[in-house]
Scaffold this motif. Structure first.
Motif, PDB file in Angstrom:
ATOM      1  N   UNK A 312       0.821  -1.220   0.000  1.00 32.69           N
ATOM      2  CA  UNK A 312       0.000   0.000   0.000  1.00 32.69           C
ATOM      3  C   UNK A 312       0.855   1.270   0.000  1.00 32.69           C
ATOM      4  N   UNK A 315       1.866   2.749  -3.105  1.00 36.37           N
ATOM      5  CA  UNK A 315       0.777   3.337  -3.892  1.00 36.37           C
ATOM      6  C   UNK A 315       0.496   4.777  -3.488  1.00 36.37           C
ATOM      7  N   UNK A 316       1.162   5.273  -2.439  1.00 36.63           N
ATOM      8  CA  UNK A 316       0.860   6.625  -1.969  1.00 36.63           C
ATOM      9  C   UNK A 316       1.575   7.684  -2.812  1.00 36.63           C
ATOM     10  N   UNK A 317       1.046   8.902  -2.725  1.00 37.08           N
ATOM     11  CA  UNK A 317       1.685  10.019  -3.418  1.00 37.08           C
ATOM     12  C   UNK A 317       3.071  10.295  -2.841  1.00 37.08           C
ATOM     13  N   UNK A 318       3.195  10.084  -1.511  1.00 33.18           N
ATOM     14  CA  UNK A 318       4.502  10.303  -0.884  1.00 33.18           C
ATOM     15  C   UNK A 318       5.549   9.394  -1.530  1.00 33.18           C
ATOM     16  N   UNK A 383       1.939  18.930  -9.128  1.00 37.59           N
ATOM     17  CA  UNK A 383       0.537  18.618  -8.828  1.00 37.59           C
ATOM     18  C   UNK A 383       0.422  17.944  -7.461  1.00 37.59           C
ATOM     19  N   UNK A 387      -1.129  18.415  -2.448  1.00 35.26           N
ATOM     20  CA  UNK A 387      -1.954  17.616  -1.534  1.00 35.26           C
ATOM     21  C   UNK A 387      -1.120  16.749  -0.593  1.00 35.26           C
ATOM     22  N   UNK A 388       0.055  16.271  -1.021  1.00 34.22           N
ATOM     23  CA  UNK A 388       0.858  15.388  -0.162  1.00 34.22           C
ATOM     24  C   UNK A 388       1.418  16.185   1.006  1.00 34.22           C
ATOM     25  N   UNK A 389       1.510  15.536   2.185  1.00 35.25           N
ATOM     26  CA  UNK A 389       1.938  16.261   3.387  1.00 35.25           C
ATOM     27  C   UNK A 389       3.379  16.005   3.779  1.00 35.25           C
ATOM     28  N   UNK A 390       3.846  14.769   3.542  1.00 36.14           N
ATOM     29  CA  UNK A 390       5.225  14.444   3.930  1.00 36.14           C
ATOM     30  C   UNK A 390       6.130  14.533   2.706  1.00 36.14           C
TER      31      UNK A 390
ATOM     32  N   UNK B  43      -6.324  14.775  -7.939  1.00 32.71           N
ATOM     33  CA  UNK B  43      -5.664  15.615  -6.937  1.00 32.71           C
ATOM     34  C   UNK B  43      -6.558  16.803  -6.573  1.00 32.71           C
ATOM     35  N   UNK B  46      -9.248  15.602  -4.292  1.00 34.89           N
ATOM     36  CA  UNK B  46      -8.793  15.432  -2.904  1.00 34.89           C
ATOM     37  C   UNK B  46      -8.745  16.774  -2.177  1.00 34.89           C
ATOM     38  N   UNK B  47      -8.187  17.779  -2.852  1.00 33.14           N
ATOM     39  CA  UNK B  47      -8.102  19.113  -2.242  1.00 33.14           C
ATOM     40  C   UNK B  47      -9.490  19.655  -1.922  1.00 33.14           C
ATOM     41  N   UNK B  50     -11.003  17.925   1.068  1.00 34.31           N
ATOM     42  CA  UNK B  50     -10.422  18.425   2.327  1.00 34.31           C
ATOM     43  C   UNK B  50     -11.082  19.738   2.723  1.00 34.31           C
ATOM     44  N   UNK B  56      -8.064  16.653   6.803  1.00 35.09           N
ATOM     45  CA  UNK B  56      -6.816  16.466   6.058  1.00 35.09           C
ATOM     46  C   UNK B  56      -6.605  14.976   5.847  1.00 35.09           C
ATOM     47  N   UNK B  57      -6.472  14.568   4.609  1.00 34.08           N
ATOM     48  CA  UNK B  57      -6.144  13.166   4.340  1.00 34.08           C
ATOM     49  C   UNK B  57      -4.678  12.943   4.670  1.00 34.08           C
ATOM     50  N   UNK B  58      -4.375  11.981   5.562  1.00 41.51           N
ATOM     51  CA  UNK B  58      -2.958  11.676   5.800  1.00 41.51           C
ATOM     52  C   UNK B  58      -2.346  11.041   4.552  1.00 41.51           C
ATOM     53  N   UNK B  59      -1.016  11.095   4.449  1.00 44.08           N
ATOM     54  CA  UNK B  59      -0.339  10.591   3.244  1.00 44.08           C
ATOM     55  C   UNK B  59      -0.686   9.137   2.937  1.00 44.08           C
ATOM     56  N   UNK B  60      -0.865   8.319   4.006  1.00 47.64           N
ATOM     57  CA  UNK B  60      -1.136   6.898   3.735  1.00 47.64           C
ATOM     58  C   UNK B  60      -2.466   6.723   2.995  1.00 47.64           C
ATOM     59  N   UNK B  62      -3.485   8.870   0.633  1.00 48.80           N
ATOM     60  CA  UNK B  62      -3.408   9.508  -0.684  1.00 48.80           C
ATOM     61  C   UNK B  62      -2.986   8.487  -1.731  1.00 48.80           C
ATOM     62  N   UNK B  63      -3.900   7.557  -1.994  1.00 47.30           N
ATOM     63  CA  UNK B  63      -3.647   6.532  -3.008  1.00 47.30           C
ATOM     64  C   UNK B  63      -4.840   6.478  -3.945  1.00 47.30           C
ATOM     65  N   UNK B  64      -4.590   5.889  -5.074  1.00 46.81           N
ATOM     66  CA  UNK B  64      -5.628   5.757  -6.087  1.00 46.81           C
ATOM     67  C   UNK B  64      -6.854   5.021  -5.536  1.00 46.81           C
ATOM     68  N   UNK B  65      -6.616   3.949  -4.752  1.00 42.25           N
ATOM     69  CA  UNK B  65      -7.739   3.114  -4.318  1.00 42.25           C
ATOM     70  C   UNK B  65      -8.693   3.868  -3.391  1.00 42.25           C
TER      71      UNK B  65
END
Lengths: 391, 88
Positions: A312, A315-318, A383, A387-390, B43, B46-47, B50, B56-60, B62-65
């Motif tokens: 998983x 799959x993240x943006x990070x 882009x 939205x990504x935080x880390x 993207x 998502x914004x 929020x 706020x969506x945490x990074x974990x 922020x995935x396609x699924x």
């Protein structure tokens, strides 16, 4: 465990020998004539290195990603093109192994690859998609008797004329959206590659990567069923950036070592006198250390991310940002190191026929910013940063 | 999940997902990417989510699924609400 470690040590010893004794002596000729480094590939086949990444469950050596990455680095010390061909092939093998999802056809294929030391090329780019790997125009199309077929205009297929098999991205069906893609592996007897253009380039000349019109006919079992977006995010993109950057690190290290050899030779000529090139070499050493640090850390991060259940985290943006950063940083830093080595050496580095020549390394290194254009990665990052935080 | 949450998500989708189809024709489990949502639009979605839900969506996440269907988005928003100690 120790058996695996010993096997990996043996593999690395053999790779170092091939890099130094087989690939390096003809690297200038491969570059000048823009020809495929066939003797190095033959040696890699004889060493069984083409199936290094085939899992032990399928009868392969199951070498770790660290070992494969190290092989890419060592080969690049001898010949950039050999190393890049090896890296690309390993990316295809690892991608199949990671996503075959119990498919009997693909398991059988990897067993064949191990036994026959088959070489896989890939056709992921396509004329008309503007370099976006996440879109395809060519589609998996029904043919006669339950067979499937495709025709794809590929602008570059690295070592296409020298590969046994081909991994191709296609739309899932003739009526599928451009982003609804699958991967298809076709064997040499199931396809034709019609050359479309030549490969006369600034660098990486031995990868022999002209365009082709590819036509394939294959069975439905050769369609890898996992969604391509998963395969891309979990494997193709991060593994490409990791193995490519190990190739680039090898090129940069070789250029640096040539500069170091030049400085030592200069110092020996006039013992006790300061060597002006040594100061420049010190700066280059710091630049090389930065490159090595990022390449190593990205490999460690991938291995950590990959342990996540269901992959998983990959799959993240990070994660996308993490491995884009590696590609951007390494592809900028590698030509910087090679250019710095050239400046330290001076005219003997600029000439193509001295032990200190680094022109080939610099030209090969300049490909790094273009193979997946950095501009595209910067646009993606811009882009995602919204939205990504880390990271 | 409440009917209001579903309506609010559909409203954000209509504004930001740039789908070539009418949002009302999509079921809660319809795949938004298959329906034509691009990565870039996702993207922006998502914004906008929020902003609309003040979360706020945490990074974990922020995935396609997590953003592939209205149902999946609802699940993510509910999960954040629970973590924030609110009734979903």
């Amino acid at each position: 465990m120790s058996v695996v470690v010993d096997a990996e040590r043996e593999l690395l010893d053999e790779i170092r020998r091939i890099a130094g004794e087989v690939a390096a002596p003809v690297a200038d000729e491969v570059d000048r004539d823009s020809r495929f480094p066939i003797e190095a590939l033959d040696a890699l086949r004889s060493a069984g290195a083409l199936s290094a990444a085939v899992p032990d469950a399928l009868g392969g050596p199951g070498a770790s990603l660290e070992a494969i990455a190290r092989c890419c680095y060592e080969l690049a010390r001898g010949c950039s093109s050999t190393a890049m061909v090896f890296a690309m092939h390993q990316i295809q093998v690892m991608t199949i192994a990671r996503h075959l999802d119990g498919s009997p056809w693909y398991e059988g294929y990897l067993r064949d690859l191990h036994r026959e030391q088959r070489l896989i090329a890939s056709a992921t780019s396509e004329v008309g998609t503007g370099g976006d790997m996440a879109r395809s125009i060519a589609a998996v199309t029904p043919s006669e008797a339950g067979e499937l077929e495709f025709e794809k205009q590929a602008p570059t297929v690295s070592y296409g004329a020298h590969a046994d098999d081909l991994l191709t991205t296609l739309r899932r069906a003739p009526d599928a959206e451009s982003g609804d893609q699958v991967l298809v592996l076709t064997r040499s007897d199931q396809m034709t590659l019609e050359p479309a253009g030549a490969w006369d380039t600034l660098g990486m000349r031995g990868t022999c990567s002209p365009g082709f019109v590819v036509r394939g006919k294959f069975g439905p079992e050769q369609v890898l069923q996992v969604p391509f977006s998963d395969v891309m995010n979990q494997s193709i993109v991060p593994l490409s950036h990791i193995l490519w950057s190990h190739v680039w690190l090898g090129i940069a290290t070789e250029a640096f070592e040539r500069a170091r050899a030049f400085v030592r030779a200069s110092a020996r000529q006039k013992p006790g006198e300061p060597v002006p090139a040594a100061r420049r070499l010190s700066e280059v050493m710091a630049e090389l250390a930065l490159l090595r640090g990022e390449v190593s850390q990205a490999l460690a991060d991938f291995i950590a991310f990959d342990t996540d259940p269901g992959r998983e985290r990959l799959m993240t943006m990070a994660s996308v940002l993490r491995f884009n950063n590696l590609k951007l940083a390494a592809s900028e830093q590698t030509p910087r190191v090679c250019g710095g080595a050239l400046e330290a050496i001076g005219i003997l580095g600029y000439k193509n026929d001295t032990p200190y020549s680094v022109g080939r390394h610099l030209r090969d290194a300049l490909s790094a910013r273009l193979m997946v254009a950095n501009e595209r990665l910067l646009a993606t990052d811009a882009t995602l940063l919204a939205i990504a935080k880390e990271a | 999940m409440s009917a209001e949450t579903n309506t609010a998500i559909r409203e954000v989708l209509r504004e930001h997902a740039r789908l070539p189809v009418d949002v009302d024709t999509l079921s809660d489990d319809a795949d938004l990417f298959t329906a034509g949502m691009t990565s870039h639009a996702s993207v922006n979605l998502m914004l906008a989510l929020e902003d609309a839900f003040d979360i706020e969506f945490p990074d974990r996440m922020l995935t396609r699924s997590v953003f592939e269907s209205i149902g999946a988005i609802t699940g993510a928003i509910d999960e954040i609400a629970v973590q924030n100690g609110q009734a979903a």
